[in-house]
Design an enzyme around this catalytic site. Structure first.
Site, PDB file in Angstrom:
ATOM      1  N   SER A 121    -104.903   8.227  12.824  1.00  0.00           N
ATOM      2  CA  SER A 121    -103.642   7.619  13.272  1.00  0.00           C
ATOM      3  C   SER A 121    -103.967   6.246  13.826  1.00  0.00           C
ATOM      4  O   SER A 121    -105.078   6.015  14.325  1.00  0.00           O
ATOM      5  CB  SER A 121    -102.990   8.472  14.363  1.00  0.00           C
ATOM      6  OG  SER A 121    -101.948   7.758  15.016  1.00  0.00           O
ATOM      7  N   TYR A 138    -104.215  12.908  22.382  1.00  0.00           N
ATOM      8  CA  TYR A 138    -103.941  12.615  20.971  1.00  0.00           C
ATOM      9  C   TYR A 138    -104.719  11.379  20.523  1.00  0.00           C
ATOM     10  O   TYR A 138    -105.411  11.403  19.493  1.00  0.00           O
ATOM     11  CB  TYR A 138    -102.433  12.400  20.768  1.00  0.00           C
ATOM     12  CG  TYR A 138    -102.044  12.141  19.334  1.00  0.00           C
ATOM     13  CD1 TYR A 138    -101.871  13.199  18.447  1.00  0.00           C
ATOM     14  CD2 TYR A 138    -101.852  10.850  18.858  1.00  0.00           C
ATOM     15  CE1 TYR A 138    -101.517  12.981  17.117  1.00  0.00           C
ATOM     16  CE2 TYR A 138    -101.494  10.618  17.542  1.00  0.00           C
ATOM     17  CZ  TYR A 138    -101.326  11.682  16.675  1.00  0.00           C
ATOM     18  OH  TYR A 138    -100.982  11.447  15.365  1.00  0.00           O
TER      19      TYR A 138
END
Length: 231
Positions: A121, A138
């Site tokens: 990401s 994350y």
């Protein structure tokens, strides 16, 4: 991504915790003329991963491509993030990538070929504003996927296994929809193309990294973010 691979002629196995959703998607993919299976697998469970790999070998004969795209998130201020939340994200986003790569990689080593595509990401490439994405777990795990990709690529190059990653920007998904709805205008201002990613925008990237077109590419992270990281 599964649509893109099927359109390119790949047989597919889709696996996640909810087998019914995977089988529904597999049924749609079979309409494209490929073989497709939908199986249950929790990427935190090594036994379930190994069972999926053995099932794939039994039914399809080989494993040419692995796409590691299971993911989860835990939103909280860093000082308020619980160990439970941190560990949940690490187990899925990072340990799951390792376990599936290890199990499928053993098959690829025997075959002396393979393509692994890890989904990272843009959150793993740098910090982000807390009012939009406040999940240190994350971002940390997605950065870990980039590092894992680089190192595994150097280790398995001798087996003719290419290991690369894709770092998507903002795409509508179960994980991101709330953020996109709340911060759409602010996010558009950060994206030169002034839109979020669509259902076709990852097809070319994954097909490239899964095919012979990328035979001389390994250890790289391909960013697909509408130009956000170019600012």
């Amino acid at each position: 991504m599964a649509d893109g691979l099927a359109e390119a002629g790949a047989d597919l196995v889709l696996c996640a915790r909810h087998a019914d959703r995977c089988e529904q998607a597999a049924e749609e993919l079979r309409e494209l003329g490929v073989r497709a299976l939908g199986l249950r697998c929790d990427v935190r469970d090594q036994t379930e991963i190994e069972a999926v790999v053995e099932r794939v070998r039994a039914e399809l004969g080989r494993i040419d491509i692995l796409v590691n795209n299971a993911g989860t998130v835990w939103g909280a201020e860093p000082e308020e993030t619980t160990l439970e939340g941190w560990q949940k994200v690490v187990d899925v986003n990072l340990t799951g990538v390792f376990l599936f790569s290890q199990s499928a990689g053993r098959v690829m080593i025997e075959q002396k070929s393979g393509k692994i595509v890890n989904i990272s990401s843009i959150a793993g490439l740098g910090g982000g504003p807390p009012e939009i994405l406040n999940s240190v777990a994350y971002s940390t795990t997605k950065g870990g996927v980039v590092a894992f990709t680089r190192d595994l690529a150097t280790k398995w190059a001798r087996h003719a296994i290419n290991v690369n990653a894709i770092a998507p920007g903002w795409f509508p998904s179960d994980l991101s929809n709330v953020v996109l709805e709340q911060h759409a205008e602010a996010l558009y201002d950060q994206i030169p193309l002034r839109r979020f990613g669509g259902p076709d925008d990852l097809k070319g990237a994954v097909v490239f990294l899964a095919s012979g077109a990328s035979d001389y590419v390994t250890g790289q992270t391909l960013v697909v973010d509408g130009g956000q990281s170019a600012w």
